[in-house]
Design a protein around this motif. Structure first.
Motif, mmCIF file in Angstrom:
data_model
loop_
_atom_site.group_PDB
_atom_site.id
_atom_site.type_symbol
_atom_site.label_atom_id
_atom_site.label_comp_id
_atom_site.label_asym_id
_atom_site.label_seq_id
_atom_site.Cartn_x
_atom_site.Cartn_y
_atom_site.Cartn_z
ATOM 1 N N SER A 1 6.238 -8.274 42.568
ATOM 2 C CA SER A 1 6.105 -7.486 43.782
ATOM 3 C C SER A 1 7.340 -6.655 44.093
ATOM 4 O O SER A 1 7.245 -5.622 44.746
ATOM 5 C CB SER A 1 5.779 -8.402 44.966
ATOM 6 N N HIS A 2 8.506 -7.073 43.650
ATOM 7 C CA HIS A 2 9.722 -6.319 43.925
ATOM 8 C C HIS A 2 10.228 -5.599 42.683
ATOM 9 O O HIS A 2 11.371 -5.167 42.637
ATOM 10 C CB HIS A 2 10.803 -7.248 44.461
ATOM 11 N N TYR A 3 9.376 -5.459 41.709
ATOM 12 C CA TYR A 3 9.762 -4.857 40.448
ATOM 13 C C TYR A 3 9.198 -3.454 40.287
ATOM 14 O O TYR A 3 8.291 -3.021 41.017
ATOM 15 C CB TYR A 3 9.263 -5.725 39.295
ATOM 16 N N ALA B 1 13.800 -4.973 37.890
ATOM 17 C CA ALA B 1 14.144 -4.794 39.298
ATOM 18 C C ALA B 1 14.730 -3.402 39.473
ATOM 19 O O ALA B 1 15.840 -3.136 39.032
ATOM 20 C CB ALA B 1 15.138 -5.854 39.743
ATOM 21 N N SER C 1 6.807 1.907 41.259
ATOM 22 C CA SER C 1 7.275 0.757 42.030
ATOM 23 C C SER C 1 6.082 -0.121 42.370
ATOM 24 O O SER C 1 5.089 0.354 42.920
ATOM 25 C CB SER C 1 7.930 1.224 43.325
ATOM 26 N N SER D 1 5.841 -2.403 44.603
ATOM 27 C CA SER D 1 5.663 -2.635 46.045
ATOM 28 C C SER D 1 5.255 -1.381 46.806
ATOM 29 O O SER D 1 4.398 -1.435 47.680
ATOM 30 C CB SER D 1 6.946 -3.208 46.633
ATOM 31 N N THR D 2 5.851 -0.232 46.476
ATOM 32 C CA THR D 2 5.587 0.973 47.264
ATOM 33 C C THR D 2 4.595 1.924 46.602
ATOM 34 O O THR D 2 4.021 2.775 47.281
ATOM 35 C CB THR D 2 6.875 1.750 47.512
#
Length: 126
Positions: free
Chosen positions: A29-31, A99, A51, A53-54
């Motif tokens: 999720s943060h990768y 990351a 991304s 997450s975004t």
């Protein structure tokens, strides 16, 4: 952590292919997820990244407008839709996860990515 790439093949110039990369083994999720390619005798080059997450995306100039990267959260996978393929797109394509920072240009650097999948061959005939 495992990344499994699929979808490569042989296509004529002007055709399309869709690559997929399925991730397993951890939460991404943060990768960021990226696609790179390497042609014979050449260095590995950046293609596109997203991304997790975004959903923000970043493309190499050489593929901008022809390739589209997207993510499927339900399947934990990232796809690369490749249209208007050219012979110079011929290469082994690799997916990668890492990351990523807010600096988009860093997404194009192989060192950003800690995890790599096996390659999938894309061949575009003229």
């Amino acid at each position: 952590v495992q990344l499994q790439a699929s979808g490569g093949g042989l296509v004529q110039a002007g055709g399309s292919l869709r690559l997929s990369c399925t991730a397993s083994g951890r939460t991404f999720s943060h990768y960021g997820m990226g696609w790179f390619r390497q042609a014979p005798g050449k260095e590995r080059e950046f293609v596109a990244a997203i991304s997790w997450s975004t959903g923000s995306t970043y493309y190499a100039d050489s593929v901008k407008g022809r390739f589209t990267i997207s993510r499927d959260n339900a399947k934990n996978s990232v796809n690369l839709q490749m249209n208007s393929l050219k012979p110079e797109d011929t290469a082994v394509y690799y997916c990668a996860a890492g990351a990523v920072s807010p600096i988009l240009s860093s997404w194009a650097m192989p060192g950003t990515y800690a995890y790599w999948g096996q390659g999938t061959q894309v061949t575009v005939s003229s």
